[in-house]
Design an enzyme around this catalytic site. Structure first.
Site, PDB file in Angstrom:
ATOM      1  N   HIS A  96     -29.580 -11.705 -64.154  1.00 44.20           N
ATOM      2  CA  HIS A  96     -29.047 -12.530 -63.075  1.00 44.20           C
ATOM      3  C   HIS A  96     -30.023 -12.592 -61.894  1.00 44.20           C
ATOM      4  CE1 HIS A  96     -28.324  -9.079 -60.473  1.00 44.20           C
ATOM      5  NE2 HIS A  96     -27.873  -8.447 -61.545  1.00 44.20           N
ATOM      6  N   GLU A 199     -23.152  -4.430 -66.705  1.00 44.98           N
ATOM      7  CA  GLU A 199     -24.034  -3.413 -66.163  1.00 44.98           C
ATOM      8  C   GLU A 199     -23.400  -2.032 -66.329  1.00 44.98           C
ATOM      9  OE1 GLU A 199     -26.710  -2.173 -65.810  1.00 44.98           O
ATOM     10  OE2 GLU A 199     -27.662  -3.280 -64.185  1.00 44.98           O
TER      11      GLU A 199
END
Length: 336
Positions: A96, A199
């Site tokens: 990202h 994550e």
């Protein structure tokens, strides 16, 4: 996910399958997989995503055909002729763009971030709980979009599936990267949300996802994997997922993809830690990605008829919370 499953294995992953896959990186295709490539200076945007100029056994004689169509033809040829229990896929692994949590860690320092600020939803008029992209992060994703537009004109194969982490910054990144591309028929961009593509789990509020209801309201075009719960079932306030557990979680994610997706070209929009764990799980060289960075990998999978080995549960990877805001010391390292 039931509590008995989450306590019987050291990570919040699905129940172990009776089989798993052995992964082998296929070198000679992308510069990022070559040991000679310096990941501190490499720029995928200036080098066609890292594609190596070469000759393929499937090349036509006396042709000026561009490298991407020749690459796709060869990959599809080895994928279609793979032995039973084997498969080949090309993974587009995208991190990202810059999020507000990245800004916060840079502002306060890693030591202060890890023991105090990462526990908070925000501070000093910054909010990083399920962090949004910053304007810089949005532009990083647009830069990837520009590269895709350019390379698609040269015959770069578009992904057949777009897997996306459920965290807001990754959905925003995928949308800005892919949403307005002129894609081939049958390859429309449709982000498919996978819980395990996240994550490192726990403690850091930037890694706690929004509810399914909130995600659906903000991104009505996304599709969710079956049994995706409304509330976040994986994030724990007092336990930060260790590296070994994260590697196992991402390996089980890959096993699920290779067992169920017949596509050859697959996009994963995720995070630095998750991508690092994917690379570790497939025995790829370590390759540091900047925010907005992309790495492509050609991967062979061989089915192994036994469960994937489960690592022992280890202590939380996060330090205890400080009593108050610590000093601003600490070297900066990027977070997911």
């Amino acid at each position: 996910m039931s509590s008995d499953i989450s306590h019987s294995i050291p990570v919040p992953a699905s129940s172990p399958r009776n089989f798993h896959f052995k992964y082998t990186v296929q070198k000679g295709f992308f510069l990022q997989s070559e040991n000679s490539t310096d990941d501190t200076t490499f720029d995928f945007k200036k080098q066609n995503f890292g594609l190596i100029e070469r000759v393929y056994p499937t090349d036509k004689q006396e042709t000026d055909e561009k490298i991407w169509p020749r690459f796709e033809r060869y990959i599809r040829s080895i994928a279609s002729s793979a032995k039973e229990g084997e498969s080949f896929k090309v993974l587009f692994l995208g991190r990202h763009g810059q999020g507000w949590h990245n800004v916060a860690e840079a502002k306060y320092g890693t030591k202060a971030w890890d023991c105090y600020y990462s526990f908070l939803d925000g501070y000093d008029n910054l909010t990083w709980s399920d962090a949004l992209l910053t304007p810089v992060g949005q532009q990083q994703a647009r830069d990837v979009n520009t590269l895709w537009k350019e390379q698609l004109q040269y015959g770069m194969p578009a992904p057949e599936t777009y897997y996306v982490s459920p965290l807001t910054r990754t959905i925003e990144t995928a949308d800005l990267s892919f949403q307005d591309l002129e894609l081939p028929q049958g390859k429309k961009y449709k982000p498919y949300i996978k819980e395990l593509l996240r994550e490192a789990l726990g403690v850091h509020t930037c890694d706690r996802r929004s509810t399914k209801t909130q995600i659906s309201q903000s991104f009505p075009h996304v599709a969710f994997e079956p049994n995706f719960s409304d509330l976040d079932p994986l994030w724990e306030a007092n336990y930060r997922e260790p590296r070994s557990a994260r590697r196992y979680r991402l390996a089980t994610f890959l096993d699920d993809v290779f067992a169920n997706d017949d596509g050859v070209f697959l996009s994963f929009t995720s995070h630095s830690g998750a991508i690092a764990s994917i690379l570790e799980a497939i025995d790829h060289r370590a390759f540091k990605l900047e925010t907005g960075g992309v790495i492509l990998v050609v991967l062979k999978a061989e089915r192994v008829e036994r469960k994937r080995e489960v690592p022992p549960k280890e202590p939380s990877e996060a330090p205890p919370m400080c009593d108050g805001p610590p000093g601003m010391e600490g070297n900066h390292v990027s977070v997911g």
